[in-house]
Scaffold this active site. Structure first.
Site, mmCIF file in Angstrom:
data_model
loop_
_atom_site.group_PDB
_atom_site.id
_atom_site.type_symbol
_atom_site.label_atom_id
_atom_site.label_comp_id
_atom_site.label_asym_id
_atom_site.label_seq_id
_atom_site.Cartn_x
_atom_site.Cartn_y
_atom_site.Cartn_z
ATOM 1 N N TRP A 12 4.647 -8.597 2.885
ATOM 2 C CA TRP A 12 4.446 -9.853 3.616
ATOM 3 C C TRP A 12 2.970 -10.140 3.850
ATOM 4 C CZ3 TRP A 12 2.131 -9.894 8.484
ATOM 5 C CH2 TRP A 12 1.979 -8.641 9.101
ATOM 6 N N ASP A 13 2.145 -9.117 3.742
ATOM 7 C CA ASP A 13 0.704 -9.300 3.939
ATOM 8 C C ASP A 13 0.122 -10.327 2.974
ATOM 9 O OD1 ASP A 13 1.790 -6.562 4.313
ATOM 10 O OD2 ASP A 13 -0.098 -6.208 5.358
ATOM 11 N N GLU A 36 4.961 -2.356 12.644
ATOM 12 C CA GLU A 36 6.033 -1.651 11.939
ATOM 13 C C GLU A 36 6.301 -0.259 12.494
ATOM 14 O OE1 GLU A 36 4.191 -2.138 8.222
ATOM 15 O OE2 GLU A 36 4.769 -4.252 8.062
#
Length: 327
Positions: A100-101, A227
Site C-alpha cells: 500500500w506504500d 502494522e
C-alpha cells in the site's frame, strides 16, 4: 564498447523476448553511444526541470533529496504494466512485491513530477481488479479487496494479520485515483479505469462495516498503518480513509453517469448520505491534542502530546456520524 539490453514479460514467449532484445541491441549499435547519452541527458534535464527540490545551506541534505527523487524515477519511469516494487528497482528487500506504500507515498510524488508514471501504476492496479474481487468474495465481502502485498494481483501475506486485515489498501488506491484527477485535470484515467476502482473499493466498506444498537457505524477487526498493532476496532486512519473513498466514488459517479450505469451503480450508492458513511468526528479536550489511533487504544497524559509507557486514561473522545448505507 559493450551494449546490454534486457526484456521481460509474463505473457510473451521466449522467442519474442529474444527478438525484442536483439532489435534493441541493433538499434543501440546503429544510434551510437554519444547519441544515447544525449537522449539520456535530455530526458533527465526535463525531469529535473519539473522535479527538483532545492535546499540552501545544507549540501548533504540537498544531495539526499535529489538521490531519493532519482530512485523514485528509476523505479517508476519504465514500470509500464507492472507494479512499483518496495525497495525500488534494485533493492533486494521484499522480493519485488508492492504494498500500500506505493499508492500512499510514491504515487503522490509521481502525480506531481511524473504523472504518466502515476497513471501507469493505477492502470496496473486496475488490471488486477478481477483478482481483488475474487478475494473479496472469498472473504464474504462485496466489491474488491486489494492485497496488502502482491507482485501480480494475488495476496502473498494472507495469513499474517497485517495482510488480510489491512483493508485500508482499498482507500489508499482510491485516494491516488482522486489525487491524480485533482492535480492533472485529466478525466481520461477516471473514465477508463478510475471510476471502476473507486466504486469497487467503496463497495467493500459497506459490507465490511456495521451499525451498533445505537446506530453508530463501526469498522471492526482491521489493521491500520501501524502494522505492529494488528486487528483493532475503528482505526482512525481506516475510518477516515474509507469515508474519503466513499465520497470520491459518489462524486465520480455523478460526473460520469453513463459510465456509472454501465458499472451497475445504483442511485442509493451515490446518495448524499452514502458519502458520509464511516466519517469520524473528533472532540478535543483543552489539555490534550492527540488522537487515539483506534477505539480502546491508550491515550495521552493530560497536557502532553506524547504517549505514555502505560496509560489508563483517554483524553481524546471519538464519535462517529451515522448515515444511510450503500446497498
Amino acid at each position: 564498447m559493450k551494449f546490454l539490453a534486457y526484456g521481460w514479460s509474463s505473457l510473451r514467449s521466449t522467442a519474442a523476448l529474444r527478438d525484442q532484445v536483439a532489435a534493441a541491441l541493433t538499434g543501440a549499435r546503429h544510434t551510437g553511444l554519444e547519441h544515447l547519452l544525449a537522449e539520456q541527458r535530455a530526458y533527465l534535464d526535463e525531469f529535473w526541470a519539473g522535479a527538483d527540490v532545492r535546499i540552501e545551506g545544507d549540501p548533504q541534505l540537498q544531495q539526499a533529496i535529489r538521490f531519493a527523487l532519482f530512485h523514485v524515477l528509476q523505479a517508476s519511469a519504465r514500470a509500464g504494466g507492472r507494479c512499483l516494487p518496495a525497495k525500488g528497482l534494485t533493492g533486494p528487500g521484499y522480493d519485488g512485491h508492492t504494498f500500500w506504500d506505493s499508492e500512499a507515498y510514491v504515487l503522490p510524488v509521481l502525480t506531481y513530477i511524473q504523472p504518466q508514471a502515476a497513471a501507469n501504476a493505477l492502470r496496473w492496479r486496475h488490471s488486477t481488479l478481477g483478482l481483488a474481487k475474487e478475494r473479496a468474495a472469498t472473504l464474504g465481502l462485496r466489491g474488491a479487496a486489494f492485497p496488502w502485498r502482491t507482485i501480480r494481483g494475488q495476496e502473498c501475506s494472507g495469513y499474517w494479520p497485517a495482510g488480510t486485515a489491512a483493508f485500508h489498501i482499498n482507500a489508499d488506491i482510491a485516494a491516488a485515483v482522486a489525487r491524480y484527477r485533482s492535480v492533472t485535470g485529466d478525466e481520461t484515467l477516471e473514465t477508463e479505469v478510475g471510476l471502476e476502482l473507486l466504486v469497487e473499493t467503496a463497495r467493500l466498506w459497506i459490507s465490511l462495516g456495521h451499525h451498533d444498537l445505537d446506530g453508530v457505524w463501526h469498522i471492526a477487526g482491521v489493521t491500520g498503518p501501524d502494522e505492529y498493532t494488528a486487528i483493532v476496532n475503528d482505526n482512525v486512519f481506516t475510518n477516515l480513509a474509507a469515508a474519503h473513498n466513499l465520497r470520491s466514488a459518489a462524486e465520480a459517479a455523478e460526473r460520469h453517469p453513463r459510465r456509472a450505469r454501465d458499472l451497475g451503480i445504483t442511485l442509493e450508492e451515490v446518495a448524499p448520505g452514502a458519502t458520509r458513511l464511516a466519517q469520524s468526528t473528533f472532540r478535543t479536550t483543552p489539555t490534550c491534542a492527540c488522537i487515539n489511533k483506534a477505539r480502546g487504544s491508550p491515550g495521552c497524559h493530560p497536557g502532553t502530546s506524547r504517549r505514555p509507557a502505560t496509560s489508563t486514561r483517554c483524553c481524546y473522545t471519538r464519535r462517529t456520524s451515522t448515515s444511510t448505507a450503500v446497498r
